[in-house]
Design a protein around this motif. Structure first.
Motif, PDB file in Angstrom:
ATOM      1  N   GLN A   1       0.823  -1.125  -0.068  1.00  0.00           N
ATOM      2  CA  GLN A   1      -0.043   0.080   0.188  1.00  0.00           C
ATOM      3  C   GLN A   1       0.841   1.219   0.022  1.00  0.00           C
ATOM      4  O   GLN A   1       1.838   1.361   0.784  1.00  0.00           O
ATOM      5  N   VAL A   2       0.604   2.137  -0.858  1.00  0.00           N
ATOM      6  CA  VAL A   2       1.495   3.383  -0.890  1.00  0.00           C
ATOM      7  C   VAL A   2       0.560   4.582  -0.485  1.00  0.00           C
ATOM      8  O   VAL A   2      -0.592   4.721  -0.633  1.00  0.00           O
ATOM      9  N   LEU A   3       1.010   5.164   0.613  1.00  0.00           N
ATOM     10  CA  LEU A   3       0.491   6.508   1.373  1.00  0.00           C
ATOM     11  C   LEU A   3       0.572   7.620   0.710  1.00  0.00           C
ATOM     12  O   LEU A   3      -0.420   8.553   0.882  1.00  0.00           O
ATOM     13  N   TYR A   4       1.737   7.759   0.044  1.00  0.00           N
ATOM     14  CA  TYR A   4       2.015   9.132  -0.347  1.00  0.00           C
ATOM     15  C   TYR A   4       2.529   8.933  -1.765  1.00  0.00           C
ATOM     16  O   TYR A   4       3.340   7.911  -1.896  1.00  0.00           O
ATOM     17  N   SER A   5       2.303   9.553  -2.775  1.00  0.00           N
ATOM     18  CA  SER A   5       3.007   9.844  -4.047  1.00  0.00           C
ATOM     19  C   SER A   5       4.561  10.232  -3.774  1.00  0.00           C
ATOM     20  O   SER A   5       4.674  10.594  -2.607  1.00  0.00           O
ATOM     21  N   GLU A   6       5.512   9.866  -4.726  1.00  0.00           N
ATOM     22  CA  GLU A   6       6.869  10.270  -4.337  1.00  0.00           C
ATOM     23  C   GLU A   6       6.901  11.805  -4.041  1.00  0.00           C
ATOM     24  O   GLU A   6       7.722  11.996  -3.152  1.00  0.00           O
ATOM     25  N   ALA A   7       6.316  12.632  -4.768  1.00  0.00           N
ATOM     26  CA  ALA A   7       6.348  14.163  -4.350  1.00  0.00           C
ATOM     27  C   ALA A   7       5.798  14.301  -3.067  1.00  0.00           C
ATOM     28  O   ALA A   7       6.492  15.237  -2.379  1.00  0.00           O
ATOM     29  N   GLN A   8       4.741  13.703  -2.758  1.00  0.00           N
ATOM     30  CA  GLN A   8       4.064  13.985  -1.584  1.00  0.00           C
ATOM     31  C   GLN A   8       4.945  13.618  -0.566  1.00  0.00           C
ATOM     32  O   GLN A   8       5.240  14.012   0.630  1.00  0.00           O
ATOM     33  N   CYS A   9       5.610  12.448  -0.629  1.00  0.00           N
ATOM     34  CA  CYS A   9       6.652  11.705   0.473  1.00  0.00           C
ATOM     35  C   CYS A   9       7.982  12.773   0.335  1.00  0.00           C
ATOM     36  O   CYS A   9       8.031  13.016   1.634  1.00  0.00           O
ATOM     37  N   THR A  10       8.206  13.543  -0.416  1.00  0.00           N
ATOM     38  CA  THR A  10       9.506  14.133  -0.491  1.00  0.00           C
ATOM     39  C   THR A  10       9.282  15.459   0.254  1.00  0.00           C
ATOM     40  O   THR A  10       9.912  15.897   1.077  1.00  0.00           O
ATOM     41  N   LYS A  11       7.785  15.974  -0.097  1.00  0.00           N
ATOM     42  CA  LYS A  11       7.564  17.234   0.739  1.00  0.00           C
ATOM     43  C   LYS A  11       7.223  16.917   2.097  1.00  0.00           C
ATOM     44  O   LYS A  11       7.580  17.642   2.909  1.00  0.00           O
ATOM     45  N   HIS A  12       6.525  15.856   2.353  1.00  0.00           N
ATOM     46  CA  HIS A  12       6.230  15.294   3.843  1.00  0.00           C
ATOM     47  C   HIS A  12       7.815  15.141   4.857  1.00  0.00           C
ATOM     48  O   HIS A  12       7.725  15.815   5.563  1.00  0.00           O
ATOM     49  N   ILE A  13       8.542  14.617   4.094  1.00  0.00           N
ATOM     50  CA  ILE A  13       9.928  14.476   4.681  1.00  0.00           C
ATOM     51  C   ILE A  13      10.603  15.911   4.996  1.00  0.00           C
ATOM     52  O   ILE A  13      11.164  16.187   5.780  1.00  0.00           O
ATOM     53  N   LYS A  14      10.507  16.733   3.978  1.00  0.00           N
ATOM     54  CA  LYS A  14      10.938  18.294   4.047  1.00  0.00           C
ATOM     55  C   LYS A  14      10.459  18.863   4.956  1.00  0.00           C
ATOM     56  O   LYS A  14      11.003  19.429   5.945  1.00  0.00           O
ATOM     57  N   ASP A  15       9.122  18.729   5.098  1.00  0.00           N
ATOM     58  CA  ASP A  15       8.393  19.323   6.559  1.00  0.00           C
ATOM     59  C   ASP A  15       8.686  19.060   7.654  1.00  0.00           C
ATOM     60  O   ASP A  15       8.932  19.696   8.498  1.00  0.00           O
ATOM     61  N   VAL A  16       9.091  17.721   7.876  1.00  0.00           N
ATOM     62  CA  VAL A  16       9.401  16.987   9.224  1.00  0.00           C
ATOM     63  C   VAL A  16      10.768  17.615   9.652  1.00  0.00           C
ATOM     64  O   VAL A  16      11.146  17.710  10.607  1.00  0.00           O
ATOM     65  N   GLU A  17      11.543  17.458   8.427  1.00  0.00           N
ATOM     66  CA  GLU A  17      13.244  18.057   8.704  1.00  0.00           C
ATOM     67  C   GLU A  17      12.941  19.452   9.032  1.00  0.00           C
ATOM     68  O   GLU A  17      13.776  19.846   9.894  1.00  0.00           O
ATOM     69  N   ASP A  18      12.246  20.356   8.529  1.00  0.00           N
ATOM     70  CA  ASP A  18      11.937  21.929   9.073  1.00  0.00           C
ATOM     71  C   ASP A  18      11.564  21.747  10.608  1.00  0.00           C
ATOM     72  O   ASP A  18      12.109  22.508  11.054  1.00  0.00           O
ATOM     73  N   ALA A  19      10.715  20.941  10.938  1.00  0.00           N
ATOM     74  CA  ALA A  19      10.232  20.957  12.199  1.00  0.00           C
ATOM     75  C   ALA A  19      11.207  20.448  13.407  1.00  0.00           C
ATOM     76  O   ALA A  19      11.324  21.038  14.300  1.00  0.00           O
ATOM     77  N   LEU A  20      12.072  19.565  12.957  1.00  0.00           N
ATOM     78  CA  LEU A  20      12.934  18.991  13.567  1.00  0.00           C
ATOM     79  C   LEU A  20      14.307  20.048  13.486  1.00  0.00           C
ATOM     80  O   LEU A  20      14.602  20.159  14.695  1.00  0.00           O
ATOM     81  N   TYR A  21      14.272  20.725  12.709  1.00  0.00           N
ATOM     82  CA  TYR A  21      15.502  21.739  12.496  1.00  0.00           C
ATOM     83  C   TYR A  21      15.096  22.477  13.638  1.00  0.00           C
ATOM     84  O   TYR A  21      16.015  23.244  14.631  1.00  0.00           O
ATOM     85  N   VAL A  22      13.856  23.328  13.831  1.00  0.00           N
ATOM     86  CA  VAL A  22      13.482  24.129  15.095  1.00  0.00           C
ATOM     87  C   VAL A  22      13.288  23.663  16.205  1.00  0.00           C
ATOM     88  O   VAL A  22      13.734  24.192  17.128  1.00  0.00           O
ATOM     89  N   LEU A  23      12.942  22.494  16.225  1.00  0.00           N
ATOM     90  CA  LEU A  23      12.538  21.887  17.681  1.00  0.00           C
ATOM     91  C   LEU A  23      13.517  20.903  18.068  1.00  0.00           C
ATOM     92  O   LEU A  23      13.657  20.206  19.218  1.00  0.00           O
ATOM     93  N   GLY A  24      14.595  20.447  17.400  1.00  0.00           N
ATOM     94  CA  GLY A  24      15.413  19.445  17.462  1.00  0.00           C
ATOM     95  C   GLY A  24      16.471  19.560  18.621  1.00  0.00           C
ATOM     96  O   GLY A  24      16.600  20.941  19.162  1.00  0.00           O
TER      97      GLY A  24
END
Length: 109
Positions: A4-27
Motif C-alpha cells: 500500500q502506498v500512502l504518499y506519491s513520491e512528490a508527497q513523500c518528499t514534501k512530507h520529509i522536508k516538512d518534518v526536517e524543517d520541524a526537527l530543525y526548529v525543535l530538535g
C-alpha cells in the motif's frame, strides 16, 4: 502481494522536508523541554534552569535565543524594576505545537 502506498513520491518528499524543517526548529535535547517549562508557567531564566534538570546557563541562554529567533519565545525586559526583570514568554505560535508535545508524551508512556 502489492504494498500500500500512502504518499506519491512528490508527497513523500514534501512530507520529509516538512518534518526536517520541524526537527530543525525543535530538535536537540533541550528545546521541547524549554517550551514545556514555559507553557507550565516558568518564565524567568533561573526558574527555567532549576526546572530543566541538567541544562547549563550557557546552553539555556543559547537555546532561548534560537527559540526567540524562530518566533517560539518572546524575551520581555522590565527595566522599570530593580533589579531588571527578564522573562521569557511562550508565543501563540509555540502553542501550535501543544498537540505534538501531548502526542509525544502519550506515546512515551
Amino acid at each position: 502481494m502489492k504494498k500500500q502506498v500512502l504518499y506519491s513520491e512528490a508527497q513523500c518528499t514534501k512530507h520529509i522536508k516538512d518534518v526536517e524543517d520541524a526537527l530543525y526548529v525543535l530538535g536537540g535535547k533541550w528545546k521541547l523541554r524549554i517550551i514545556i517549562a514555559l507553557h507550565s508557567g516558568h518564565t524567568r531564566f533561573n526558574e527555567l534552569q532549576r526546572t530543566i534538570k541538567g541544562i547549563s546557563a550557557r546552553v539555556l541562554s543559547n537555546e532561548l535565543k534560537q527559540l526567540e529567533m524562530n518566533g517560539l519565545v518572546k524575551r520581555v525586559v522590565q527595566a522599570d524594576q530593580f533589579p531588571v526583570v527578564v522573562e521569557y514568554i511562550a508565543t501563540d505560535y509555540s502553542k501550535s505545537i501543544k498537540k505534538v508535545v501531548s502526542a509525544l508524551a502519550e506515546w512515551g508512556k
